[in-house]
Design an enzyme around this catalytic site. Structure first.
Site, PDB file in Angstrom:
ATOM      1  N   CYS A 165      -6.781  -5.178  -7.576  1.00 16.75           N
ATOM      2  CA  CYS A 165      -6.524  -4.756  -6.203  1.00 16.75           C
ATOM      3  C   CYS A 165      -5.959  -5.898  -5.360  1.00 16.75           C
ATOM      4  O   CYS A 165      -5.339  -5.656  -4.325  1.00 16.75           O
ATOM      5  CB  CYS A 165      -7.779  -4.170  -5.574  1.00 16.75           C
ATOM      6  SG  CYS A 165      -9.240  -5.213  -5.694  1.00 16.75           S
ATOM      7  N   HIS A 166      -6.115  -7.134  -5.825  1.00 17.73           N
ATOM      8  CA  HIS A 166      -5.559  -8.279  -5.095  1.00 17.73           C
ATOM      9  C   HIS A 166      -4.033  -8.281  -5.116  1.00 17.73           C
ATOM     10  O   HIS A 166      -3.408  -8.978  -4.325  1.00 17.73           O
ATOM     11  CB  HIS A 166      -6.105  -9.603  -5.662  1.00 17.73           C
ATOM     12  CG  HIS A 166      -5.774  -9.839  -7.096  1.00 17.73           C
ATOM     13  ND1 HIS A 166      -6.533  -9.305  -8.133  1.00 17.73           N
ATOM     14  CD2 HIS A 166      -4.776 -10.537  -7.684  1.00 17.73           C
ATOM     15  CE1 HIS A 166      -6.017  -9.686  -9.289  1.00 17.73           C
ATOM     16  NE2 HIS A 166      -4.943 -10.436  -9.040  1.00 17.73           N
ATOM     17  N   TYR A 179       0.839  -1.201   0.000  1.00 15.95           N
ATOM     18  CA  TYR A 179       0.000   0.000   0.000  1.00 15.95           C
ATOM     19  C   TYR A 179       0.873   1.250   0.000  1.00 15.95           C
ATOM     20  O   TYR A 179       0.571   2.230  -0.690  1.00 15.95           O
ATOM     21  CB  TYR A 179      -0.938   0.002   1.212  1.00 15.95           C
ATOM     22  CG  TYR A 179      -1.964  -1.094   1.145  1.00 15.95           C
ATOM     23  CD1 TYR A 179      -3.114  -0.959   0.379  1.00 15.95           C
ATOM     24  CD2 TYR A 179      -1.773  -2.294   1.838  1.00 15.95           C
ATOM     25  CE1 TYR A 179      -4.055  -1.982   0.301  1.00 15.95           C
ATOM     26  CE2 TYR A 179      -2.704  -3.316   1.773  1.00 15.95           C
ATOM     27  CZ  TYR A 179      -3.842  -3.159   0.999  1.00 15.95           C
ATOM     28  OH  TYR A 179      -4.759  -4.166   0.921  1.00 15.95           O
ATOM     29  N   ASN A 233     -12.623  -0.586  -4.696  1.00 12.15           N
ATOM     30  CA  ASN A 233     -12.545  -0.901  -6.120  1.00 12.15           C
ATOM     31  C   ASN A 233     -13.737  -1.762  -6.522  1.00 12.15           C
ATOM     32  O   ASN A 233     -13.873  -2.882  -6.044  1.00 12.15           O
ATOM     33  CB  ASN A 233     -11.231  -1.650  -6.403  1.00 12.15           C
ATOM     34  CG  ASN A 233     -11.175  -2.239  -7.796  1.00 12.15           C
ATOM     35  OD1 ASN A 233     -11.830  -1.773  -8.715  1.00 12.15           O
ATOM     36  ND2 ASN A 233     -10.376  -3.277  -7.941  1.00 12.15           N
ATOM     37  N   GLU A 237      -1.832 -16.448 -10.355  1.00 10.76           N
ATOM     38  CA  GLU A 237      -0.926 -15.616 -11.142  1.00 10.76           C
ATOM     39  C   GLU A 237       0.525 -16.050 -11.006  1.00 10.76           C
ATOM     40  O   GLU A 237       1.338 -15.783 -11.895  1.00 10.76           O
ATOM     41  CB  GLU A 237      -1.077 -14.149 -10.747  1.00 10.76           C
ATOM     42  CG  GLU A 237      -2.410 -13.577 -11.187  1.00 10.76           C
ATOM     43  CD  GLU A 237      -2.534 -12.085 -10.973  1.00 10.76           C
ATOM     44  OE1 GLU A 237      -1.525 -11.418 -10.649  1.00 10.76           O
ATOM     45  OE2 GLU A 237      -3.650 -11.562 -11.144  1.00 10.76           O
TER      46      GLU A 237
END
Length: 169
Positions: free
Chosen positions: A135-136, A104, A127, A162
């Protein structure tokens, strides 16, 4: 219930995914939301407009490719409603590479507000276009998994997908 002009210009559909059902919402034909079940800050379903699965063929195909590990970037246009600050944060989220994470604090620095990590976290949590606006990919200091509107288990699953540690099944 009164039908507002905005609701008249909205359509939605629900698609299955490895992280549970996703509700896709479009405003004036442009994707404006991807909500997970139990999504924090999810508005009432009555605001999603009329059902229209055909309006979401492209985004549905791109999401399927993403969950199959075949897509690393989304090309569907997105127009999410939010404050100027929120939209700035969300635009920066789209620049985080697939399979990578930032904190962040790093995100706050990237938008030129290095002391605004908490505000960035709040905007990140609001979001409305989850998965596509990633946002993950934002984590706490030291890489800890903190906060996710769809729950930490989903965040962990998306990050594992991912990183090639998980198949879509």
């Amino acid at each position: 219930m009164r039908n507002t002009v905005e609701q008249q210009n909205r359509t939605h559909t629900v698609v299955d995914s490895p992280i549970g059902p996703l509700t896709l919402v479009a405003t004036e034909g442009v994707l404006s939301a991807v909500y997970m079940s139990e999504h924090r800050h999810r508005p009432p379903v009555e605001t999603f407009g009329r059902p229209d699965a055909a309006a979401f063929e492209r985004v549905t195909a791109e999401l399927a490719e993403y969950f199959a590990g075949e897509r690393t970037e989304f090309s569907v246009p997105v127009r999410a409603a939010g404050t100027e600050f929120q939209r700035t944060v969300w635009a920066e989220l789209r620049k985080i590479p697939y399979g990578r994470t930032i904190t962040y604090g790093e995100l706050a620095a990237r938008i030129g507000r290095p002391s605004a990590a908490r505000a960035v976290g709040a905007a990140n949590g609001r979001n409305p276009v989850s998965v596509i606006v990633p946002c993950h990919r934002v984590v706490g200091g030291g890489g800890s998994l903190t906060g996710y509107a769809g729950g930490l288990a989903r965040k962990e699953r998306l990050l594992a997908l991912e990183r090639g540690q998980l198949t879509a099944g």
